[in-house]
Design an enzyme around this catalytic site. Sequence first.
Site, PDB file in Angstrom:
ATOM      1  CB  CYS A 133      -1.138  -0.161   1.302  1.00 49.06           C
ATOM      2  SG  CYS A 133      -1.906   1.587   1.447  1.00 49.06           S
ATOM      3  CB  CYS A 136      -0.297   2.526   4.306  1.00 43.46           C
ATOM      4  SG  CYS A 136      -1.897   1.881   3.472  1.00 43.46           S
ATOM      5  CG  ASP A 137       3.304   1.213   4.590  1.00 41.60           C
ATOM      6  OD1 ASP A 137       2.988   1.603   5.380  1.00 41.60           O
ATOM      7  OD2 ASP A 137       3.146   0.001   3.968  1.00 41.60           O
TER       8      ASP A 137
END
Length: 311
Positions: A133, A136-137
């Site tokens: 993701c 997200c990261d």
Amino acid sequence: MATRKVVVIGSGPAGYTAAIYAARANLAPMMLTGVQSGGQLMLTTLVENYPGFVDGLMGPELMESFRKQAERFGTEMIPEDATRVDLLNRPFRVWGETAEYEAHTVIIATGASAKLLGLDAEMQLMGRGVSTCATCDGFFFKDQKIMVVGGGDSALEEALYLSRLGSSVDLVHRRDTLRASKIMQDRAFKNPKIQFMWDSAVEEILDPAQGKVTGVKLRNVKTGVLVERPVDGLFVAIGHQPNTQLFRGQVELLPNGYIKVKPGTTQTSIPGVFAAGDVQDHVYRQAVTAAGTGCMAALEAERYLEATQPH
Ligand code: NAP
């Protein structure tokens, strides 16, 4: 057997939020959490984009808070996978591994799973340089070398997003033509930070011994030649698989396997059966959007019960 008002299947942000709302509405929900509870956030480390946590927090810690909040209001947790459902007859029936349950409403929140390459190091380094993701990261790889695997729209979207953060992005694809839409291809080809590694498969992710990603060995699938690229982050973007096997032939699915819901609602093709989170969302796939639809499902279940069940 007492018929439950609400049975929730799945325990990611959508399932837990549905349980919190249903419990606070006095619907005494029961939840089959799955043997591995918590959903995809259990595979992440720091979560910085869940609103309300200024400094971020670890994915498993966030899910533990969700679980405790659902329990605090009286959700009954069954730590089992649902193995079978009958949503074609009423009351609905849901089988766990050791017992069978009846319900007037069912909230499906079984999520989706990111497809993985299948390498041992991939799981060992998940959250430690390997991610599924970018939203997200990606932030953790600011000004670092990033590699993205895949040739579809997801891979290009991730690569484009990551090109704003990383110093470079290698896009690794197993063929020499992309599956992605033309517009995404044009954008990616024009981006000076993205380099394409065609006909390439990830052979090995380095270095589990160091507990972080330091590089990736790629094999050219046509020539067999191996090359090693130093990278700090590896994003696997080869598609997602909605966890809908259990519901096939009962609830209407979209051609891509996700559960079809009436737009703007969590209502499935079966009145009284609701779907929340990634199992019905192949677009946003965020914890906060999953939690939002979990809330919607519980409110819709409550309204459905009010309209159909005598008090
Ligand atoms: P996808 O279209 O199925 O593409 C998956 C890609 O990963 C393909 O290029 C495939 O290679 C590759 N792949 C699959 N398994 C692999 C493996 N084991 N090893 C290496 N490569 C592998 O999935 P997606 O990109 O997630 O897209 C899913 C759907 O959502 C599509 O309909 C897409 O258009 C849509 N979507 C749209 C947008 C957008 O419009 N902005 C963004 C994201 C997703 P092959 O090509 O060789 O099969």
